[in-house]
Write a protein that holds these residues in place. Sequence first.
Motif, short mmCIF file in Angstrom:
data_model
loop_
_atom_site.label_atom_id
_atom_site.label_comp_id
_atom_site.label_asym_id
_atom_site.label_seq_id
_atom_site.Cartn_x
_atom_site.Cartn_y
_atom_site.Cartn_z
N THR A 27 53.67 41.26 14.27
CA THR A 27 52.31 41.47 14.57
C THR A 27 51.67 41.07 15.89
N GLU A 28 50.97 41.90 16.34
CA GLU A 28 50.06 41.45 17.49
C GLU A 28 48.82 41.18 17.01
N TYR A 29 48.32 40.03 17.44
CA TYR A 29 46.85 39.32 17.02
C TYR A 29 45.79 39.26 18.11
N VAL A 31 42.67 37.59 19.09
CA VAL A 31 42.00 36.33 18.40
C VAL A 31 40.61 36.20 19.17
N ASP A 36 39.56 32.67 13.53
CA ASP A 36 40.61 33.58 13.51
C ASP A 36 42.03 32.99 13.72
N TYR A 37 42.09 32.07 14.87
CA TYR A 37 43.43 31.42 15.14
C TYR A 37 43.96 30.81 13.95
N ILE A 40 45.37 32.69 11.13
CA ILE A 40 46.83 33.19 11.31
C ILE A 40 48.00 32.33 11.73
N SER A 41 47.64 31.02 12.00
CA SER A 41 48.44 30.27 12.80
C SER A 41 49.66 29.71 11.75
N LEU A 44 52.79 32.88 11.20
CA LEU A 44 53.55 33.58 12.33
C LEU A 44 54.78 33.55 12.09
N ASP A 48 55.88 37.88 16.42
CA ASP A 48 54.58 37.98 16.64
C ASP A 48 53.83 37.67 18.19
N ILE A 50 50.21 36.52 19.88
CA ILE A 50 48.69 36.17 19.78
C ILE A 50 47.93 36.49 20.81
#
Length: 756
Positions: A27-29, A31, A36-37, A40-41, A44, A48, A50
């Motif tokens: 996935t590409e995030y 942020v 938000d970080y 998802i942190s 990962l 991935d 970020i």
Amino acid sequence: MRLLKGFLLNICLALLLLPLSVTVFATEYFVESQDDYKAISSTLVAGDKIILKNGVWTDFEILLEGQGRAEAPITLTAETKGQVILSGLSNLRLAGQFLTVSGLVFKNGTTPSSAVIEFRKNSDELAFHSRVTEVVIDNYNNPDKQESDYWVAMYGQHNRLDHGHFVGKRNKGVTIAVRLNSEQSQQNYHRIDHNYFGYRPTFGSNGGETLRIGTSHYSLTDSYTLVENNYFEHTNGEVEIISVKSGKNTLRGNVFFEARGTLTLRHGNGNIVEQNIFLGNGVEHTGGIRVINKDQVIRNNYLQGLKGYRFGSGFTVLNGVPDSSINRYHQVENAHIVNNSFIDVDHIHLAAGSDAERTAVPINSVMKDNLIINTDNQQPFSLFDDVSGIKLSGNVANTQVPAALSSGVKRQDVAVKKAKTGLLYPVTDKLNAGATRDLKVLAKQETGVSWYPKLPGVVAFDSGQTHRVKSGAKALLAAIDNAADGDVILLANGQYTVSKLIKIDKTLTIKAAQAGQAQLTFERSALFEIRDGGSLKLDGLTISGANSPDAAGNTVVRTQKWGMVDNYRFVMLNSHILQLDINHSFDFFATGKGAFADEISLIGNTFEDVSGDVLRLNTEIEDLGIYNAEYVRVKNNSFNNVQGAVVKLYRGGTDESTFGPHLVMADNTLNQVGHGKRNKNKSSLYLHGVQVADILQNMLVRSAPISIELTVGEPVTVIKGNIFDSTPPPTVIELRVKGPHTALVEDNKTVNTEKR
């Protein structure tokens, strides 16, 4: 059976497709906030990516952890490289496998932990096969200069730090440290390459290295770190630019440009130093390579224009300590020093540091096929002990060398010419001595990042605009507020009565349009206070203390009293200072504790009626090797009726890792200086632990004596051509070494006109 075979086939197919499926689900995030970080942190997976939104991220402690793969790393980067700024209390930690970080800038803050960037989460969870690339750390310093931290701490194994931009580390601690304090971080095979190491100011005590690989505790452990193709420009922190304290490292292809200090093989065995370029350009204390320990290989390096001496010389082979403890100096054994070029290198020191402790001379070593060319025809070798354990052969020099080396160094006139790389090589190609002609000179622009400027470390005086000011304090204060770094404030003739403390936090010149016709008085305990970011030059002014408070301890110029992290400069020319005597202990210049000057210069000035000291640079009295000024220059001044000393300059302790302090005091007249009852040293000039002092052609009339206390290192003190009129002769005391002092005291004249 058929069902079982089908099941197994499906399992095999699933296993074969597993890497592909992981990549597919990467996935590409994008942020936009710290929340938000954090969301998802912890989730990962390999592949991935970020992307941090452009902008300033304040107090952001980033932890990047996960299990990437070689073909599918977990990546953290900026929306636009260089436009994600980490400020305040921010840092970065990496833990796991195959992690990559790029494009970030750390500035306007300090790390809340022990490092700005760490290749670990904690002591148990480290990073492996991970990379930090194209990251900038710019003046990201703890405000307490003596508080130690790293900018990058490398743990784990097989990690890479490349194309970074590191400039302006000012507080204590190594810029980049390779840590070996666990088995998981030993034999690490890290790679440090294509980084730009910019200006690191002189630190003024131990703790200013740019790169350190290991520590003395693990110095007999191998690291296998590769340091190649990095550019070190003006990395002046201390005498060790690179401190190697482990074994089996390779340092090659690096450029050291006008960098004060040396690449030092301090601890550890079996290191290789090759194909490095050292360009000193005649800058003081520029050094080359210092050799200690066993099995070191130094080959095919090019060293030119280096002025350093002793432990910071162009090339040094050190004496060791017999049966040395792990943290002292191990004997040099089996060193191979081959095919290096020394061009205009002032000093090559062999068996250096020989003393009552360091008595183990180099043994079983080879120095062959080296080229030594000095265009001033001064031979560079100094031998401090028995060097018969270094076998010399095939070396060529254009000067005579000491007799103990002559059998292995051929004296030969060698014409040299500049190659396309800018390096000098013999015109003839028949010499086997010296570095190979295919050496690559790494260009500065090949290192660091392309999107962040490589600016000079220091703003020059008088490099900006000139602001003309009509007489009056209000106009002066407004001009200072509106000035930029490097600007000049030009004062019209007249009186300037200043009721506020003038805080200097930029590089600034204040100059009289007509020398002596701009007159300043002040109503606070000080006129100027130099703060972080500030440097001050005064030219042609008349400054009176007549309107100062009737209290003890006034000053004309001072630094902030504590907490400075930036080095500063103070210069005063052609000025007249008077009436600093409204009460006792009125100093002209006083340093705060922890403040450090690159330069303090007084040239062509007149001082009259001072109840304190002129330059008080002696606040670091804990004897920890710390001092207040690197260069102090006092030339062509007149000092009349000064109750304290012209200069009090102090550096205590036994540390040998600093360059200074340096003092030049020449062509001055001192009349009735040093006799005040509060002048505890009872001297007109008091120096303690100063490494280089030139006291030349001064006239002292009815003044207290010059007092010098020599301490560690090999201080160079010259007292020559002075006239002592009704003044006692200088006193020089050796505090740490037995025997007579080493100062050169000659061609001075003592007279007594009071009896005439």
